[in-house]
Every structure is written in structure tokens, then in C-alpha cells.
Design a protein around this motif. Structure first.
Motif, PDB file in Angstrom:
ATOM      1  N   ARG A   1       0.814  -1.223   0.000  1.00  0.00           N
ATOM      2  CA  ARG A   1       0.000   0.000   0.000  1.00  0.00           C
ATOM      3  C   ARG A   1       0.854   1.283   0.000  1.00  0.00           C
ATOM      4  NH1 ARG A   1      -4.527  -0.640   4.595  1.00  0.00           N
ATOM      5  NH2 ARG A   1      -5.073   1.416   3.762  1.00  0.00           N
ATOM      6  N   ILE A   2       2.087   1.152  -0.394  1.00  0.00           N
ATOM      7  CA  ILE A   2       2.917   2.354  -0.508  1.00  0.00           C
ATOM      8  C   ILE A   2       2.598   3.048  -1.830  1.00  0.00           C
ATOM      9  CG2 ILE A   2       4.907   1.329  -1.710  1.00  0.00           C
ATOM     10  CD1 ILE A   2       5.093   3.829   1.222  1.00  0.00           C
ATOM     11  N   THR A   3       2.732   4.351  -1.863  1.00  0.00           N
ATOM     12  CA  THR A   3       2.614   5.136  -3.086  1.00  0.00           C
ATOM     13  C   THR A   3       3.798   6.097  -3.135  1.00  0.00           C
ATOM     14  OG1 THR A   3       1.339   6.917  -2.063  1.00  0.00           O
ATOM     15  CG2 THR A   3       0.079   5.040  -2.959  1.00  0.00           C
ATOM     16  N   SER A   4       3.992   6.727  -4.280  1.00  0.00           N
ATOM     17  CA  SER A   4       5.084   7.702  -4.373  1.00  0.00           C
ATOM     18  C   SER A   4       4.884   8.838  -3.383  1.00  0.00           C
ATOM     19  CB  SER A   4       5.162   8.259  -5.807  1.00  0.00           C
ATOM     20  OG  SER A   4       5.593   7.273  -6.701  1.00  0.00           O
ATOM     21  N   THR A   5       3.631   9.260  -3.229  1.00  0.00           N
ATOM     22  CA  THR A   5       3.349  10.354  -2.298  1.00  0.00           C
ATOM     23  C   THR A   5       3.645   9.942  -0.867  1.00  0.00           C
ATOM     24  OG1 THR A   5       1.647  11.233  -3.763  1.00  0.00           O
ATOM     25  CG2 THR A   5       1.568  11.929  -1.461  1.00  0.00           C
ATOM     26  N   ARG A   6       3.180   8.764  -0.475  1.00  0.00           N
ATOM     27  CA  ARG A   6       3.426   8.295   0.895  1.00  0.00           C
ATOM     28  C   ARG A   6       4.906   8.070   1.148  1.00  0.00           C
ATOM     29  NH1 ARG A   6      -1.671   3.960   1.197  1.00  0.00           N
ATOM     30  NH2 ARG A   6      -3.269   5.528   1.703  1.00  0.00           N
ATOM     31  N   LEU A   7       5.589   7.520   0.162  1.00  0.00           N
ATOM     32  CA  LEU A   7       7.026   7.301   0.317  1.00  0.00           C
ATOM     33  C   LEU A   7       7.759   8.626   0.434  1.00  0.00           C
ATOM     34  CD1 LEU A   7       9.354   5.304   0.387  1.00  0.00           C
ATOM     35  CD2 LEU A   7       9.310   5.240  -2.120  1.00  0.00           C
ATOM     36  N   GLY A   8       7.338   9.602  -0.350  1.00  0.00           N
ATOM     37  CA  GLY A   8       7.946  10.927  -0.261  1.00  0.00           C
ATOM     38  C   GLY A   8       7.747  11.557   1.105  1.00  0.00           C
ATOM     39  N   ILE A   9       6.556  11.399   1.665  1.00  0.00           N
ATOM     40  CA  ILE A   9       6.279  11.949   2.998  1.00  0.00           C
ATOM     41  C   ILE A   9       7.153  11.271   4.054  1.00  0.00           C
ATOM     42  CG2 ILE A   9       4.528  12.089   4.826  1.00  0.00           C
ATOM     43  CD1 ILE A   9       2.445  12.517   2.588  1.00  0.00           C
ATOM     44  N   LEU A  10       7.277   9.944   3.956  1.00  0.00           N
ATOM     45  CA  LEU A  10       8.107   9.227   4.929  1.00  0.00           C
ATOM     46  C   LEU A  10       9.551   9.713   4.916  1.00  0.00           C
ATOM     47  CD1 LEU A  10       6.871   5.540   4.469  1.00  0.00           C
ATOM     48  CD2 LEU A  10       6.623   6.935   6.538  1.00  0.00           C
ATOM     49  N   LEU A  11      10.033  10.089   3.729  1.00  0.00           N
ATOM     50  CA  LEU A  11      11.442  10.462   3.596  1.00  0.00           C
ATOM     51  C   LEU A  11      11.692  11.970   3.658  1.00  0.00           C
ATOM     52  CD1 LEU A  11      12.444   7.953   0.770  1.00  0.00           C
ATOM     53  CD2 LEU A  11      13.126   7.863   3.178  1.00  0.00           C
ATOM     54  N   THR A  12      10.611  12.756   3.793  1.00  0.00           N
ATOM     55  CA  THR A  12      10.775  14.216   3.784  1.00  0.00           C
ATOM     56  C   THR A  12      11.543  14.719   4.996  1.00  0.00           C
ATOM     57  OG1 THR A  12       8.784  14.588   2.482  1.00  0.00           O
ATOM     58  CG2 THR A  12       9.550  16.416   3.833  1.00  0.00           C
ATOM     59  N   GLU A  13      11.191  14.219   6.168  1.00  0.00           N
ATOM     60  CA  GLU A  13      11.800  14.726   7.407  1.00  0.00           C
ATOM     61  C   GLU A  13      12.614  13.676   8.148  1.00  0.00           C
ATOM     62  OE1 GLU A  13       8.318  17.976   8.518  1.00  0.00           O
ATOM     63  OE2 GLU A  13       8.232  15.988   9.394  1.00  0.00           O
ATOM     64  N   SER A  14      12.808  12.520   7.512  1.00  0.00           N
ATOM     65  CA  SER A  14      13.519  11.427   8.183  1.00  0.00           C
ATOM     66  C   SER A  14      14.517  10.791   7.236  1.00  0.00           C
ATOM     67  CB  SER A  14      12.527  10.345   8.655  1.00  0.00           C
ATOM     68  OG  SER A  14      11.522  10.889   9.489  1.00  0.00           O
ATOM     69  N   THR A  15      15.556  10.225   7.800  1.00  0.00           N
ATOM     70  CA  THR A  15      16.463   9.410   7.001  1.00  0.00           C
ATOM     71  C   THR A  15      15.752   8.098   6.687  1.00  0.00           C
ATOM     72  OG1 THR A  15      17.429   8.281   8.901  1.00  0.00           O
ATOM     73  CG2 THR A  15      18.425  10.388   8.234  1.00  0.00           C
ATOM     74  N   PRO A  16      16.228   7.360   5.694  1.00  0.00           N
ATOM     75  CA  PRO A  16      15.600   6.058   5.414  1.00  0.00           C
ATOM     76  C   PRO A  16      15.590   5.133   6.633  1.00  0.00           C
ATOM     77  CG  PRO A  16      16.989   6.709   3.579  1.00  0.00           C
ATOM     78  CD  PRO A  16      17.238   7.708   4.667  1.00  0.00           C
ATOM     79  N   GLU A  17      16.659   5.141   7.432  1.00  0.00           N
ATOM     80  CA  GLU A  17      16.696   4.302   8.626  1.00  0.00           C
ATOM     81  C   GLU A  17      15.622   4.714   9.622  1.00  0.00           C
ATOM     82  OE1 GLU A  17      21.173   4.928   7.595  1.00  0.00           O
ATOM     83  OE2 GLU A  17      19.272   5.958   7.255  1.00  0.00           O
TER      84      GLU A  17
END
Length: 375
Positions: free
Chosen positions: A18-34
Motif C-alpha cells: 500500500r505504498i505510493t510515491s506520495t506516501r514514500l515521499g512523505i516518509l522520507l521528507t523529514e527522516s532518514t531512510p533508517e
């Protein structure tokens, strides 16, 4: 402390259900991948913009379950084994053409060399159900662009896409092809393009938003098309039906101010209805590679590696007369063969002679030697 690189965590995030480009972008906006992976795995509390995602019904549980199955270690091991790079938006190697895209791809999976994206690029797209003439045209354009150091961008699909890349690969030392696909880089689609995928990956680059193992679900193709549009300086539609998928790429290109061009087709050819509509609405026409090179600002008629004939093209009657002059003919014979009047034939013969298409010896007209040059 983890020995895995940040790209491994980014790849695992891209593999979430259920990931999308938008959701993935939000997850990575203010956080490192880890940090982002720790949130979805339930190892830390969501913070910042990402908190809104965890309020979506069932999403947090689905992500937590998926994170336990598709771990960063597993994703990284797959990519290393398959020689796939993972690029995260903001990385030094992330392609400049996509960095400020209106619908950015936060994570990309890459097979081949991204150096090909530093050159001039033209998208060649069209219908999967292409005619033989359409496939031939795509192959010729792919070949001639590649020979002129222009990288061909397409989707490795059946029909026009595959023909364009086969044409590009027919040039031994030209610009490497660029492909964008809708599946994981280890899931060849269509299956019969397995060898074509390998050749493009070896001589060019294949790009996907999907991690290894991802099947080409229908919704992924329009997403793929936006990346094709974003990577293209000029987009050429070779054949398209009135509602063909390539018209989605056209819309994406126009949103990005990318010039769209089209190859005209017969009004009796349903596979050309979409391209003819584009031309009717003002889209520039492509008849050969020179039209595309001029659109790129690279009018290399006499400096590239493309065959051309410097003589003006004959009109309809001129073409008939030229065909008849495969052997020596008198003017009277040409009148009989074409069914045209003596005056029309005489005027056309005069134009052809002045243009260098035919020559006359003692009242007999013959086709002149070829004046095709390798520019």
C-alpha cells in the motif's frame, strides 16, 4: 549500529504494501531512510508529516507486518545479487532531470549506468498493437537518433517501445538506450523481451520505481509514463490509438513543458488515429530524424551519421514518373504509363531533370544515380 547503507532501508520502504510515491515521499521528507523504516516497523513513534499516514485505517498494521517480511537486509541482498542500484531523491547520483519533477519518484531502482542521462534524450512511444509500418518507423528513428548521439527513452513494451529500442541497439557505438519499466527489474514484461532487457541493461540503463519481485500491475504503467516524460527533452509518438496509453505520456510531457511531436499515419489506419489527432491539434510532425534533431536544436543533417538525399522530394506525379524511369522512357511512353496529359508530364519531367532526379539522352529519360550521402 547497522552495516547496511541507507539505500537498503529506502528500498525496503519502497517494497511496503500500500505504498505510493506520495506516501514514500512523505516518509522520507523529514527522516532518514533508517528513521523512516524504524517508524513503519513499529520501533519508533511517527513524527512530523509522517504522523498523518499512520492515521489511515489499517495502514500502520499492514506496514508493520510487511516490514517484518521485506526487511532491508533481504531487499539489499536481492539488489546486490541482481546488480541493481538503489537511488534516493537527494542522493548525489540521483538524476537531475527528475530531481524537481512535479510528481517525483522518491526511490529508484537502476540496472545499468546513469551516465546515459547526462546526454541528449528523446522519448519514443506508441501503441503496443503497432502496425508493421509503425514498428519499422520506430526502429528507424531509434537507430538514427542513437547514431546522432541522442539517447532513446522508452518503456520496453510490445510494439513501438520495443521496436524503438531494437533500432537503438542496432547501432554498434551509439548513445545507450534508456528504459523505464513498470515492474521489478527482475520481472521481465513482456516475457518475450528478456533478451532485449538484457541488452538495454548492458548498453544503457533500465529504471523502475518498483523493487525486485514486483509484478507489472496495471496502475504502475501510468506512473511509469510520467518518468518517461520527465526524462525526455522531446517526446515523439509514432503510433497511438485515440485512447492509447501513450497519450497519458503525452499529457505528462505537456505538464512538464516537454515538446510533443507525432508521426503522421494513414486515415484508414486505426493505430494512427491518436497521432493524427495530435497533428490536427497543432503537434509538430515527424517524417524523419532530422525533424527531431531540429526540435532539439541539433540540425546535424551534414554532420551526423544519417543517410539523406539533398534533392527536393518529388510530388505525386513526379514519383510516378520516377518509378517509370527505372528504364529509359520517352515522353510519349510516360504519358501512356501515367495516364496524365502531355503538358503535365512534360512539366513534371522538367522539374525532375532540374532537381537531378532524372537525366535525358537523345529524347530518352532515365533515373539519375543516387545522391544519398552518409552525413
Amino acid at each position: 549500529m547497522s552495516s547496511l547503507p541507507p539505500q537498503a532501508y529506502a528500498g525496503a520502504l519502497a517494497a511496503l504494501d500500500r505504498i505510493t510515491s506520495t506516501r514514500l515521499g512523505i516518509l522520507l521528507t523529514e527522516s532518514t531512510p533508517e528513521e523512516a523504516f524504524a517508524m513503519v516497523a513499529g520501533e519508533s513513534q511517527p513524527h512530523g508529516l509522517a504522523r498523518q499516514l499512520f492515521d489511515v485505517a489499517g495502514l500502520a498494521a499492514a506496514w508493520r507486518d510487511c516490514a517484518a517480511r521485506k526487511t532491508p537486509e533481504r531487499i539489499w541482498e536481492q539488489c546486490v545479487e541482481l546488480n541493481i542500484q538503489i537511488l534516493v531523491s537527494g542522493d548525489a547520483g540521483y538524476p537531475a532531470a527528475l530531481r524537481h519533477d512535479p510528481a517525483p519518484a522518491p526511490v529508484l531502482f537502476v540496472r545499468g549506468s546513469f551516465d546515459h542521462l547526462n546526454g541528449r534524450r528523446v522519448g519514443l512511444v506508441g501503441t503496443r498493437n503497432a502496425t508493421a509500418a509503425g514498428r519499422e518507423t520506430a526502429g528507424i528513428l531509434g537507430r538514427d537518433l542513437t547514431a546522432n548521439a541522442v539517447h532513446v527513452v522508452s518503456g520496453l513494451a510490445r510494439g513501438i517501445d520495443g521496436s524503438a529500442h531494437r533500432g537503438a541497439l542496432s547501432v554498434a557505438h551509439g548513445a545507450g538506450p534508456i528504459a523505464v519499466v513498470a515492474s521489478g527489474l527482475d520481472v521481465v514484461y513482456p516475457p518475450e523481451h528478456s533478451r532485449l532487457w538484457d541488452e538495454v541493461g548492458e548498453r544503457g540503463v533500465i529504471i523502475s520505481e518498483a523493487p525486485p519481485g514486483t509484478v507489472p500491475e496495471p496502475y504502475r504503467f501510468p506512473l511509469r509514463n510520467r518518468i518517461i516524460a520527465a526524462l525526455s527533452e522531446v517526446l515523439v509518438v509514432v503510433e497511438s490509438r485515440e485512447r492509447g496509453g501513450s497519450l497519458i505520456t503525452v499529457d505528462e510531457a505537456r505538464q512538464r513543458a516537454v515538446m510533443v511531436m507525432a508521426v503522421p499515419g494513414s486515415v484508414r489506419n486505426a493505430a494512427a488515429n491518436g497521432t493524427n489527432d495530435l497533428i490536427r491539434d497543432g503537434c509538430p510532425v515527424v517524417t524523419d530524424v532530422r525533424d527531431v534533431m531540429m526540435a532539439l536544436g541539433l540540425d546535424t543533417c551534414r554532420t551526423g551519421a544519417v543517410s539523406y538525399d539533398s534533392r527536393p522530394k518529388p510530388d505525386e506525379l513526379g514519383s510516378e514518373i520516377l518509378a517509370a524511369c527505372g528504364e529509359a522512357r520517352t515522353l510519349d511512353q510516360l504519358v501512356l504509363l501515367t495516364g496524365r496529359s502531355l503538358v503535365d508530364c512534360a512539366m513534371s519531367v522538367g522539374r525532375l531533370e532540374l532537381s537531378g532526379w532524372i537525366h535525358q539522352v537523345n529524347g530518352w529519360f532515365e533515373r539519375a544515380p543516387s545522391q544519398v550521402f552518409l552525413a
